[in-house]
Design a protein around this motif. Structure first.
Motif, PDB file in Angstrom:
ATOM      1  N   GLY A  16      76.200  73.132  52.278  1.00 56.14           N
ATOM      2  CA  GLY A  16      76.237  72.656  51.063  1.00 56.14           C
ATOM      3  C   GLY A  16      74.747  72.851  50.301  1.00 56.14           C
ATOM      4  N   GLU A  17      75.090  73.300  49.020  1.00 51.70           N
ATOM      5  CA  GLU A  17      73.847  73.565  48.162  1.00 51.70           C
ATOM      6  C   GLU A  17      73.369  71.963  47.552  1.00 51.70           C
ATOM      7  OE1 GLU A  17      73.382  76.559  45.217  1.00 51.70           O
ATOM      8  OE2 GLU A  17      74.585  77.705  46.193  1.00 51.70           O
ATOM      9  N   ARG A  18      72.427  71.415  48.340  1.00 51.14           N
ATOM     10  CA  ARG A  18      71.992  70.114  47.484  1.00 51.14           C
ATOM     11  C   ARG A  18      70.437  70.236  47.887  1.00 51.14           C
ATOM     12  NH1 ARG A  18      72.626  65.819  50.317  1.00 51.14           N
ATOM     13  NH2 ARG A  18      72.638  64.435  48.555  1.00 51.14           N
ATOM     14  N   ARG A  68      84.973  64.675  46.073  1.00 47.59           N
ATOM     15  CA  ARG A  68      84.313  66.004  46.129  1.00 47.59           C
ATOM     16  C   ARG A  68      82.713  65.651  46.798  1.00 47.59           C
ATOM     17  NH1 ARG A  68      82.178  69.241  40.681  1.00 47.59           N
ATOM     18  NH2 ARG A  68      81.071  67.254  40.772  1.00 47.59           N
ATOM     19  N   SER A  69      82.076  64.694  45.979  1.00 51.87           N
ATOM     20  CA  SER A  69      80.660  64.349  46.731  1.00 51.87           C
ATOM     21  C   SER A  69      80.739  63.959  48.177  1.00 51.87           C
ATOM     22  CB  SER A  69      80.204  63.249  46.017  1.00 51.87           C
ATOM     23  OG  SER A  69      80.877  61.990  45.983  1.00 51.87           O
ATOM     24  N   THR A  77      79.506  69.006  54.345  1.00 51.55           N
ATOM     25  CA  THR A  77      79.356  70.704  54.556  1.00 51.55           C
ATOM     26  C   THR A  77      77.997  70.796  54.768  1.00 51.55           C
ATOM     27  OG1 THR A  77      81.104  70.794  52.975  1.00 51.55           O
ATOM     28  CG2 THR A  77      79.882  72.932  53.621  1.00 51.55           C
ATOM     29  N   ARG A  93      82.948  65.677  50.287  1.00 46.74           N
ATOM     30  CA  ARG A  93      82.901  67.037  50.862  1.00 46.74           C
ATOM     31  C   ARG A  93      81.717  67.731  50.926  1.00 46.74           C
ATOM     32  NH1 ARG A  93      87.615  67.482  47.944  1.00 46.74           N
ATOM     33  NH2 ARG A  93      86.400  68.950  46.382  1.00 46.74           N
ATOM     34  N   ARG A  94      81.064  67.480  49.908  1.00 50.75           N
ATOM     35  CA  ARG A  94      79.628  68.272  49.801  1.00 50.75           C
ATOM     36  C   ARG A  94      78.902  67.737  50.531  1.00 50.75           C
ATOM     37  NH1 ARG A  94      78.512  69.178  43.482  1.00 50.75           N
ATOM     38  NH2 ARG A  94      79.982  70.641  43.069  1.00 50.75           N
ATOM     39  N   ARG A  95      78.822  66.541  51.040  1.00 52.06           N
ATOM     40  CA  ARG A  95      77.857  65.883  51.943  1.00 52.06           C
ATOM     41  C   ARG A  95      78.154  66.300  53.525  1.00 52.06           C
ATOM     42  NH1 ARG A  95      75.671  61.096  53.082  1.00 52.06           N
ATOM     43  NH2 ARG A  95      76.613  61.050  55.166  1.00 52.06           N
ATOM     44  N   CYS A 144      79.966  60.341  42.106  1.00 50.37           N
ATOM     45  CA  CYS A 144      79.129  61.549  42.259  1.00 50.37           C
ATOM     46  C   CYS A 144      78.100  61.364  43.295  1.00 50.37           C
ATOM     47  CB  CYS A 144      78.454  62.039  40.939  1.00 50.37           C
ATOM     48  SG  CYS A 144      79.898  62.667  39.837  1.00 50.37           S
ATOM     49  N   ASP A 184      73.335  64.868  42.689  1.00 49.93           N
ATOM     50  CA  ASP A 184      74.873  64.698  42.547  1.00 49.93           C
ATOM     51  C   ASP A 184      75.041  63.494  41.677  1.00 49.93           C
ATOM     52  OD1 ASP A 184      75.922  66.615  43.644  1.00 49.93           O
ATOM     53  OD2 ASP A 184      76.708  65.966  45.145  1.00 49.93           O
TER      54      ASP A 184
END
Ligand SMILES: Nc1nc2c(c(=O)[nH]1)N[C@H]1C(S)=C(S)[C@@H](COP(=O)(O)O)O[C@H]1N2
Ligand SMILES: [Mo]
Length: 240
Positions: A224-226, A214-215, A221, A217-219, A30, A232
């Motif tokens: 992305g909501e971080r 997934r982690s 984007t 991809r999120r980074r 994650c 994460d």
């Protein structure tokens, strides 16, 4: 997740199965890849004392070459025929003039670390790689520098490599890390027999690879909501 179910294939080390593509993988799936400088910078220390800092040019001067090798994760997935471009770690150590030292710790920018005994670290196939299959290493596979130790389980192949520490005293290893982790001897775990871990480890491949991708991809984007860097990573330890 089926693409992460490895299949039986001939010619693999004991207990290993084949994946057709190398997934992003980690014991901490994650956690997104660390933010790294584009330019490689490798610090070598001996018992805490700085020995050298190598730049991309320093590594280039050591004549990086292509090396083809298979890659074996302790959770039983393998990928075959990867071509890494890099310099053997032993050449780097010789170039900076460090004498034989019992232990080495390779450290990544995400604080991942792996412990080596000297003979394993100076094996001719242990590389400091900058490229994989002809392209510069990407975030998925360890940019900008990665250690590659094909004879040992993947957890020793530290991505996002930032430092190599040579140590005279034995460093503390991760509780699941075998001091040698030689694939040929199925040294998956420091205490449990490797054979016993094949099935339980195999079952975590799918979820682990899924979360690790997934982690990433999120980074990648920007929208992305971080909320800060740590969201994460909560409870993110699955398996090596
Ligand atoms: N810095 C760092 N290196 C690491 C890891 C990690 O989480 N961080 N995971 C290890 C594990 S368990 C494996 S199997 C391989 C996976 O490499 P890949 O993501 O390029 O497939 O990297 C190893 N090196
Ligand atoms: Mo792994």
């Amino acid at each position: 997740m089926m693409r992460y179910w490895p299949r039986r294939a001939g010619g693999l080390p004991p207990g290993q199965r084949l994946l057709s593509e190398m997934p992003r993988f980690s014991d901490r799936p994650c956690l997104p890849p660390p933010v790294m400088p584009v330019e490689p910078r490798l610090e070598i220390r001996r018992d805490g004392e700085p020995v050298a800092v190598l730049s991309a040019r320093d590594l280039e001067a050591l004549g990086p070459r292509d090396h083809t090798a298979d890659f074996h994760c302790v959770t039983t997935w393998s990928v075959t025929g990867l071509t890494w471009t890099g310099v053997p770690l032993r050449d780097v150590l010789a170039a900076v003039g460090v004498p034989e030292t019992p232990y080495l710790v390779a450290g990544g920018g995400d604080r991942w670390r792996a412990v080596f005994v000297w003979p394993d670290a100076v094996a001719p196939d242990v590389l400091i790689a900058t490229r994989l299959n002809g392209a510069a290493l990407d975030e998925r596979h360890g940019a900008p520098l990665r250690l590659v130790a094909p004879g040992q389980y993947g957890y020793k192949s530290v991505k996002h490599l930032v430092a190599v520490d040579l140590l005279t005293g034995e460093p503390r290893a991760d509780p699941k890390e075998h001091p040698r982790a030689r694939v040929a001897f199925e040294e998956r775990h420091p205490r449990l027999p490797g054979r016993l871990l094949r099935l339980p480890y195999r079952l975590v491949i799918g979820p682990t690879a899924y979360l690790a991708e997934r982690s990433l991809r999120r980074r990648a984007t920007p929208t992305g909501e971080r909320h800060g860097g740590e969201d994460d990573s909560g409870g993110g330890r699955v398996d090596r």
